[in-house]
Motif scaffolding. Sequence first.
Motif, PDB file in Angstrom:
ATOM      1  N   LEU A  90       3.063 -11.798   6.213  1.00 21.67           N
ATOM      2  CA  LEU A  90       3.445 -10.602   6.949  1.00 21.67           C
ATOM      3  C   LEU A  90       4.346  -9.697   6.109  1.00 21.67           C
ATOM      4  O   LEU A  90       5.257 -10.173   5.420  1.00 21.67           O
ATOM      5  CB  LEU A  90       4.166 -10.991   8.245  1.00 21.67           C
ATOM      6  N   ASN A  91       4.088  -8.393   6.187  1.00 19.19           N
ATOM      7  CA  ASN A  91       4.877  -7.357   5.501  1.00 19.19           C
ATOM      8  C   ASN A  91       4.821  -7.465   3.985  1.00 19.19           C
ATOM      9  O   ASN A  91       5.672  -6.888   3.288  1.00 19.19           O
ATOM     10  CB  ASN A  91       6.331  -7.386   5.959  1.00 19.19           C
ATOM     11  N   MET A  92       3.858  -8.184   3.458  1.00 16.01           N
ATOM     12  CA  MET A  92       3.701  -8.291   2.018  1.00 16.01           C
ATOM     13  C   MET A  92       2.934  -7.084   1.476  1.00 16.01           C
ATOM     14  O   MET A  92       2.160  -6.452   2.200  1.00 16.01           O
ATOM     15  CB  MET A  92       2.964  -9.582   1.652  1.00 16.01           C
ATOM     16  N   PRO A  93       3.110  -6.753   0.188  1.00 13.09           N
ATOM     17  CA  PRO A  93       2.367  -5.626  -0.398  1.00 13.09           C
ATOM     18  C   PRO A  93       0.869  -5.900  -0.433  1.00 13.09           C
ATOM     19  O   PRO A  93       0.411  -7.031  -0.223  1.00 13.09           O
ATOM     20  CB  PRO A  93       2.964  -5.511  -1.812  1.00 13.09           C
ATOM     21  N   LEU A  94       0.125  -4.867  -0.727  1.00 10.28           N
ATOM     22  CA  LEU A  94      -1.325  -4.976  -0.744  1.00 10.28           C
ATOM     23  C   LEU A  94      -1.811  -5.947  -1.813  1.00 10.28           C
ATOM     24  O   LEU A  94      -2.703  -6.770  -1.568  1.00 10.28           O
ATOM     25  CB  LEU A  94      -1.937  -3.586  -0.969  1.00 10.28           C
ATOM     26  N   VAL A  95      -1.242  -5.885  -3.013  1.00 10.78           N
ATOM     27  CA  VAL A  95      -1.661  -6.775  -4.101  1.00 10.78           C
ATOM     28  C   VAL A  95      -1.409  -8.230  -3.727  1.00 10.78           C
ATOM     29  O   VAL A  95      -2.241  -9.114  -3.969  1.00 10.78           O
ATOM     30  CB  VAL A  95      -0.925  -6.404  -5.401  1.00 10.78           C
ATOM     31  N   THR A  96      -0.249  -8.494  -3.116  1.00  9.66           N
ATOM     32  CA  THR A  96       0.062  -9.862  -2.691  1.00  9.66           C
ATOM     33  C   THR A  96      -0.921 -10.337  -1.630  1.00  9.66           C
ATOM     34  O   THR A  96      -1.348 -11.503  -1.631  1.00  9.66           O
ATOM     35  CB  THR A  96       1.494  -9.924  -2.152  1.00  9.66           C
TER      36      THR A  96
END
Length: 448
Positions: free
Chosen positions: A323-329
């Motif tokens: 949750l709330n992680m960047p797109l790449v992650t």
Amino acid sequence: MSRARADEEEYWHSSKFRAFTFDDEDDELSQLKESKRAVNSLRDIVDDDDDDLEKVSWSGEPVGSISWSIKETASSSSSLEGRDTSQQKGSSSYAALPKQVSSYSLSSLFKGEVPHMCFPSGVSKRNYVTLCKSFHSLFLLWQDYSNDWSPRDTVRRMQRGKVCSLERFRSLQDKLVLLDEAVAGHDGNVITAVLIFLKRTLRREVLFRELEVRQVALCHLIHFLKETGEQKLLLDLLRFLDRTEEVALSQYREHLNIQDVEKKREFLKGCIGLPFSAEDISHIQDHYTLLERQIIIEANDRHLAMAGQSEIFRKYPRKASILNMPLVTTLFYSCFYHYTEAEPLLAMNWLGYTKKKAPIGFHRVVEILQRNNAPVQVLQEYVRLVEDVETRLNLATKYKCHDVVIDTYRDLKDRIQLMAYKCKVERGSAEEEKINSLLSNMQIRWKN
């Protein structure tokens, strides 16, 4: 009888004790007493000087002490009065004795001028003078602070780091002149200080109206409100200025302060309807879609990890929430734990066919893959999925996906562009042969 009365008056006038008087004039004795109180109050904050030797009089009192000075002065004054009255015997009128002007005054103390002053024991003249000069400096600072400076002088003093009181500028005209002088001085710190004063002393409507015609000061205030996090005042100011896009962006930044994921998703969903630009609205939609996908993935994977039903979660336990992680992650997580699953990128149309679909847009998928050193074959697969023709050609040309460029020009039936691109590929390569085959194909009806 008259002689006895004269002797009696002479006795009282020649006495070494003075009669009580309500006279408010500063005589020498009262000034010395005042000096005693002032000096005694400074004993606790003045360093002792071990080099000074204490001298003692015949009566056992330290020579130079306040009590010794008072007695010596009183005795000298009484002896002087006795001599003067003895010379005026027989006179029917009494003339007041002239009072000796004391050499001790507050001004001399502030200036450190104590040429004949007696110091108490344990206090050196050097320390006492230094302390008096410090008091004098404080007095000058207070006098300097309280002076009635003009707006220009006030700004110049603030630029030199002087402490200035702005409370004397009470009228709106004076405050605006002060702000104009601060802007003319080109000192951001001074401008910000004056704006803080105006923000505190003016109504919002008046402040906003005056700043609207002062763009430099307005920019400083907007930046200051963003740095200090005064969101409500910032939004009111932007609405007054009719800056709708900035209002929308400021409201969008509020999602950073929302910790609950469900509330953040609803907040982002509401932000989609705000008056963003065309480019910004696409970012907001992508953000909302990404968070929505993360919530679904997180709920499913947490259940699988707790139930122990998935081998990959047993072998490689999750270290953090998605949750709330960047797109790449998020892409890395999906590739690591869900590489064999095609559902996240597939969507079924009304005919029952499936096709790949990326909620963030395939042009961004291509950029992410390229930054992570994906091979050309993988890049070509996703470049073909970009719907916009111009964007697809730019990406294919940029990342040297030659087959995508050739096929796109073939579909567009653009013979001229295909011949021009032939010069960009290597001679004798498979791409050159493919272009020659297309150009010699008589079944293709070229537009040019």
